[in-house]
Design a protein around this motif. Structure first.
Motif, short mmCIF file in Angstrom:
data_model
loop_
_atom_site.label_atom_id
_atom_site.label_comp_id
_atom_site.label_asym_id
_atom_site.label_seq_id
_atom_site.Cartn_x
_atom_site.Cartn_y
_atom_site.Cartn_z
N VAL A 202 0.74 -1.76 -0.37
CA VAL A 202 0.21 0.23 -0.28
C VAL A 202 0.91 0.71 -0.67
CG1 VAL A 202 -1.39 0.83 1.13
CG2 VAL A 202 -2.16 -0.88 0.92
N THR A 203 0.86 2.29 -0.45
CA THR A 203 1.91 3.41 -0.88
C THR A 203 0.89 4.35 -1.63
OG1 THR A 203 3.44 4.65 -1.71
CG2 THR A 203 2.08 3.03 -3.01
N HIS A 204 0.95 5.97 -0.69
CA HIS A 204 0.19 7.07 -1.86
C HIS A 204 0.72 7.65 -2.69
CE1 HIS A 204 -2.00 7.97 2.30
NE2 HIS A 204 -2.92 7.92 1.50
N GLU A 205 2.61 6.88 -3.20
CA GLU A 205 3.50 7.76 -4.04
C GLU A 205 3.07 6.35 -5.06
OE1 GLU A 205 6.95 9.98 -2.25
OE2 GLU A 205 6.30 8.64 -0.17
N ARG A 206 3.08 7.84 -6.33
CA ARG A 206 3.25 6.74 -7.62
C ARG A 206 4.75 6.09 -7.38
NH1 ARG A 206 -0.11 5.53 -11.21
NH2 ARG A 206 1.23 4.96 -12.94
N HIS A 207 5.73 7.06 -7.22
CA HIS A 207 7.03 6.31 -7.91
C HIS A 207 6.97 4.86 -7.06
CE1 HIS A 207 8.01 8.78 -4.05
NE2 HIS A 207 9.44 7.10 -3.72
N VAL A 208 6.74 4.86 -5.75
CA VAL A 208 6.18 3.87 -5.33
C VAL A 208 6.01 2.87 -5.44
CG1 VAL A 208 6.19 2.19 -2.46
CG2 VAL A 208 7.00 4.53 -2.48
N ALA A 209 4.51 3.06 -6.31
CA ALA A 209 3.83 1.88 -6.33
C ALA A 209 4.43 1.28 -7.69
CB ALA A 209 2.45 2.61 -6.42
N GLU A 210 5.34 2.02 -8.80
CA GLU A 210 5.53 2.01 -9.74
C GLU A 210 6.92 0.69 -9.56
OE1 GLU A 210 6.55 5.40 -11.72
OE2 GLU A 210 4.94 5.82 -12.76
N ARG A 211 7.54 0.57 -8.69
CA ARG A 211 7.85 -0.97 -8.67
C ARG A 211 7.28 -1.81 -9.09
NH1 ARG A 211 13.68 -0.55 -6.51
NH2 ARG A 211 13.68 1.91 -5.47
N ALA A 212 6.30 -1.34 -8.61
CA ALA A 212 5.11 -2.76 -8.85
C ALA A 212 4.58 -3.54 -10.08
CB ALA A 212 3.67 -3.08 -8.14
N ASP A 213 4.05 -4.98 -10.36
CA ASP A 213 3.44 -4.96 -11.56
C ASP A 213 2.53 -4.57 -12.18
OD1 ASP A 213 5.95 -6.36 -11.70
OD2 ASP A 213 4.43 -8.47 -10.31
N ARG A 214 1.81 -4.42 -11.38
CA ARG A 214 0.37 -3.64 -11.75
C ARG A 214 0.24 -2.53 -9.71
NH1 ARG A 214 -4.76 -7.93 -10.59
NH2 ARG A 214 -3.86 -8.87 -9.14
N ILE A 215 -1.12 -1.75 -10.66
CA ILE A 215 -1.75 -0.87 -9.05
C ILE A 215 -2.57 -1.15 -9.54
CG2 ILE A 215 -1.54 1.86 -8.38
CD1 ILE A 215 1.02 2.55 -9.96
N ILE A 216 -3.32 -1.37 -7.88
CA ILE A 216 -4.77 -1.30 -7.75
C ILE A 216 -5.74 0.00 -7.30
CG2 ILE A 216 -6.41 -2.18 -7.00
CD1 ILE A 216 -5.52 -4.78 -7.04
N HIS A 217 -6.13 0.61 -8.26
CA HIS A 217 -6.84 2.31 -7.23
C HIS A 217 -8.31 1.75 -6.38
CE1 HIS A 217 -3.28 4.86 -9.26
NE2 HIS A 217 -3.33 3.41 -10.46
N LEU A 218 -7.98 1.51 -5.18
CA LEU A 218 -9.23 2.20 -4.74
C LEU A 218 -10.02 3.08 -4.57
CD1 LEU A 218 -8.97 0.12 -1.68
CD2 LEU A 218 -9.73 -1.38 -3.70
N LEU A 219 -11.24 3.21 -4.48
CA LEU A 219 -11.96 4.33 -3.99
C LEU A 219 -13.23 4.18 -3.67
CD1 LEU A 219 -11.88 7.78 -5.11
CD2 LEU A 219 -13.23 7.28 -6.84
N ASP A 220 -13.36 4.62 -1.72
CA ASP A 220 -14.63 4.54 -1.41
C ASP A 220 -14.91 3.07 -1.34
OD1 ASP A 220 -14.91 7.22 -1.11
OD2 ASP A 220 -16.91 7.15 -3.17
#
Ligand SMILES: Nc1ncnc2c1ncn2[C@@H]1O[C@H](COP(=O)(O)OP(=O)(O)OP(=O)(O)O)[C@@H](O)[C@H]1O
Ligand SMILES: [Mg+2]
Lengths: 250, 442
Positions: A202-220
């Motif tokens: 879990v991260t708030h920061e894009r550059h951290v998330a970009e190390r991953a294979d995919r990013i799941i965006h949660l909202l509400d």
């Protein structure tokens, strides 16, 4: 879906808190986390990221839907079985490190094995090896308050890995670290991921998330969209135009 | 989790709060110390008193006549009813080895040559076998009817020039008259020989009842037939033929008698006791006319008599144990309180442990172990303190030191039990802590 290649799967998971008005911290989330994958979770504050991590980490059970970890439906397990699953299938890394203040580095790393009744010498041996792998071979007898923030997070990471979990969960693991230290930790994540460990970060920061294979965006409490990044991970996915796939339940 | 690991972790967190842990155990320390100190004193007192009943004393039965419900130990409410004739008749009974009267003679002073010491009640009149031969280190027993005495070392050494066998002492009796005794023997130590005397060490001169008691009794009118204090009862029993016979010109009557059984076997003692009672309560005895309906002959061994002393001691002991129990209760509330504080303080640690796989029972065991360690430390410190206090007390009243070791074991068990009881609720609270809440806890 087939569970052999799946570390974690959630289907139609809803987590509702009832304090007066019911709050749907998660509202119908379905997700497959393949074995050996590296997934990042992003979303605004209060969107349900930590709630999701607690469910995957077998700390909590869903109000509705099923969470399957290591091939077992968490919601149907007894408290004791859930604890056992948590101890063996999952490794946690927290934003605030959460080390035991009166245990030294090697004892902190060995702590999860204590509760699996693993022999003391064996525990120490394994914990020492892991500390060497995270670059703390010369700090094994230090107490947490004698370590820097980055070193503490490395101890926490070693502890998360000690029981050979199917999946490592990290909730804002670099939130309390400066940029250089953060890079060290993320490099270790990469290293372990390459070693076959499933990572969920879990991260708030894009550059951290970009190390991953995919990013799941949660909202509400819902999956807004799942963003697939190019396999190599890392910096070249700097453009926001990563490969996006359809959002969870829209 | 393996109990040894719980112990290791719990010990660490106790060491992390040394002062707090020490203060927490104080209630337990005081409670246990009080019990151990008092029990040590009690056991030593018992050894000091009961330990003096040599096997030979065990066959003695001590008798007196009193109202059946008189309380207060040997001779309480006793009336002088036994005559020398009665004693001779008892001695002739089949189950009886010897029987003689016992009396403490009131004296004013005792002189050895030129030197005189004041002494109030140091002269004890009894039969020759009252002083067993093996307790005489020098000389021999006195003889009945002779003006002879056996003295104990304390009595012999109270003069500048020690009394030795063959010396003659002059005794000033309470009434003022002088009497002489020839010392024929010296005993091995100065402790009392029977529960009638008490067992403490003090100067004593042992003489035969005849002539010493007989003389003093007729002088003071004690127990003399027709004397003022016994007149009523003698009237009541006057119809018995034997009664008249005893009223022969102021014959001395004894308050206390000693009957020796054939051996220390309970059967022999009971037989002696039974035949003595039968005889004394039968019309054939002189005593029967005075016994009437009110008085009853009490015949008890020294063990039985000490049993009564023991009862008093036990009562006192129960009282102290009661106070100690309150202290232990306060102590365990202290432990419970500190454990609750500790559970709250360590909420986050509990959360971490649970998050990495600690079962509820692991957490429960950990906190329970911690409170048991506190209880046991309290018990150990309390035991040590109690033993020291007991030792000092025993030294102070000069008793043989006896440590009641079984109480040390009991103290440790109490420490464990208190630890478990005090830790149960806090540990349960810790065990059911929700890891999600705990990890969020600041
Ligand atoms: N124990 C709880 N009781 C009531 N509501 C809760 C509880 N835990 C979480 N929530 C609610 O659930 C929602 C999601 O919370 P969650 O902690 O998952 O958010 P998050 O995405 O991790 O946010 P952040 O980025 O700030 O950590 C929030 O609205 C929160 O108020
Ligand atoms: Mg969160």
């Amino acid at each position: 879906m087939a569970s052999s290649g799946t570390a974690v799967s959630l289907s139609n998971v809803r987590k509702t808190y009832r304090i007066g008005e019911p709050v749907h911290a998660l509202d119908g989330v379905s997700l497959e986390v393949p074995r050996g994958s590296y997934t990042a979770i992003m979303g605004p504050s209060g969107s349900g990221k930590s709630t999701l991590m607690n469910l995957v980490g077998c700390l909590d059970t869903p109000t509705e839907g099923t969470v399957v970890v290591g091939g077992r439906d968490v919601g149907t397990l007894s408290d004791r079985e859930r604890t056992r699953l948590r101890g063996t299938e999952v490794g946690f890394v927290f934003q605030t490190f959460n080390l035991m203040p009166r245990l030294n580095a090697v004892e902190n790393v060995a702590l999860p094995q204590l509760f699996q009744s693993i022999d003391r010498d064996e525990r120490r041996e394994r914990a020492r090896n892991l500390l060497e792998r995270v670059g703390l071979g010369d700090r094994i007898d230090h107490m947490p308050n004698e370590l820097s923030g980055g070193q503490r997070q490395r101890v926490a990471l070693a502890r998360a890995l000690v029981n050979d979990p199917a999946i490592v969960l990290a909730d804002e693991p670099s939130g309390n670290l400066d940029t250089d230290t953060e890079a060290d930790i993320l490099d270790l994540f990469d290293e372990f991921h390459e070693g076959g460990t499933t990572m969920l970060v879990v991260t708030h920061e894009r550059h951290v998330a970009e190390r991953a294979d995919r990013i799941i965006h949660l909202l509400d409490g819902k999956i807004e969209r799942i963003e697939e990044l190019d396999g190599a991970g890392g910096s070249q996915a700097g453009s926001p135009a990563g490969r996006e796939s359809g959002g969870g339940d829209e | 989790m393996n109990p040894l690991e719980s112990l290791r972790l719990a010990w660490r967190s106790i060491r992390g709060h040394r002062l707090r842990s020490a203060l927490t155990t104080l209630g337990i320390v005081i409670g246990i110390a009080a019990v151990i100190a008092f029990v040590t004193l009690g056991a030593s007192l018992q050894a000091g008193v009961i330990g003096d009943i040599s096997p030979d004393d065990q066959r003695n039965v001590y008798g007196w006549a009193a109202e059946p419900d008189s309380e207060g130990g040997p001779l309480a409410g006793a009336q002088p009813v036994f005559t020398q004739d009665d004693l001779e008749a008892v001695e002739d009974l089949e189950d009886v080895e010897a029987a003689y009267g016992y009396a403490t003679l009131q004296t004013q002073a005792i002189s050895n040559g030129e030197e005189t010491v004041a002494q109030g009640s140091g002269m004890i009149a009894s039969g020759p076998s009252y002083i067993r031969e093996e307790r005489i280190t020098e000389g021999r027993q006195f003889e009945m009817g002779a003006r002879e005495a056996v003295v104990n070392p304390a009595a012999a050494n109270q003069f500048e020039e020690n009394v030795s066998v063959g010396d003659t002492l002059t005794v000033a009796m309470l009434g003022g008259q002088q009497t002489e005794v020839e010392v024929v023997g010296i005993t091995d130590n100065s402790e009392g020989l029977s529960p009638f005397e008490g067992f403490e060490s003090s100067p004593r001169i042992y003489v035969p009842t005849d002539p010493y008691y007989t003389e003093q009794a007729s002088m003071l009118g004690i127990g003399a037939g027709g004397g003022a204090n016994t007149g009523n009862q003698s009237g009541a029993g006057g119809d018995a033929g034997a009664g008249n016979q005893s009223v022969t010109g102021g014959e001395a009557r004894f308050l206390a008698i000693i009957v020796e059984a054939e051996s220390a076997d309970q059967a022999d003692i009971d037989a002696a006791r039974e035949s003595t009672t039968d005889y004394l309560e039968s019309d054939a005895s002189d005593a029967s006319e005075l016994l009437g309906d009110d008085l009853e002959v009490q015949l008890q061994t020294s063990t039985e008599l000490l049993g009564q002393l023991q009862d008093v001691l036990n009562l006192l002991q129960n009282f102290i144990v009661g106070i100690a129990a309150i202290s232990l209760l306060v102590g365990s509330i202290g432990i419970a309180n500190i454990m609750l504080v500790s559970v709250t303080e360590r909420t986050r640690e509990i959360g971490i442990m649970k998050a990495v796989g600690a079962q509820n029972r692991d957490v429960l065991g950990l906190f329970l172990t911690e409170s048991v360690i506190l209880g046991v430390i309290g018990a150990i410190l309390g035991t040590g303190l109690g033993l020291v206090a007991g030792y000092l007390g025993v030294q102070y009243i000069d008793l043989p030191l006896v440590y009641p070791l079984e109480y040390v074991a009991i103290a440790i068990i109490v420490g464990i039990v208190v630890g478990i009881l005090a830790g149960l609720y806090p540990a349960w609270r810790a065990a059911r802590t929700d890891p999600i809440d705990a990890l969020r806890y600041e």
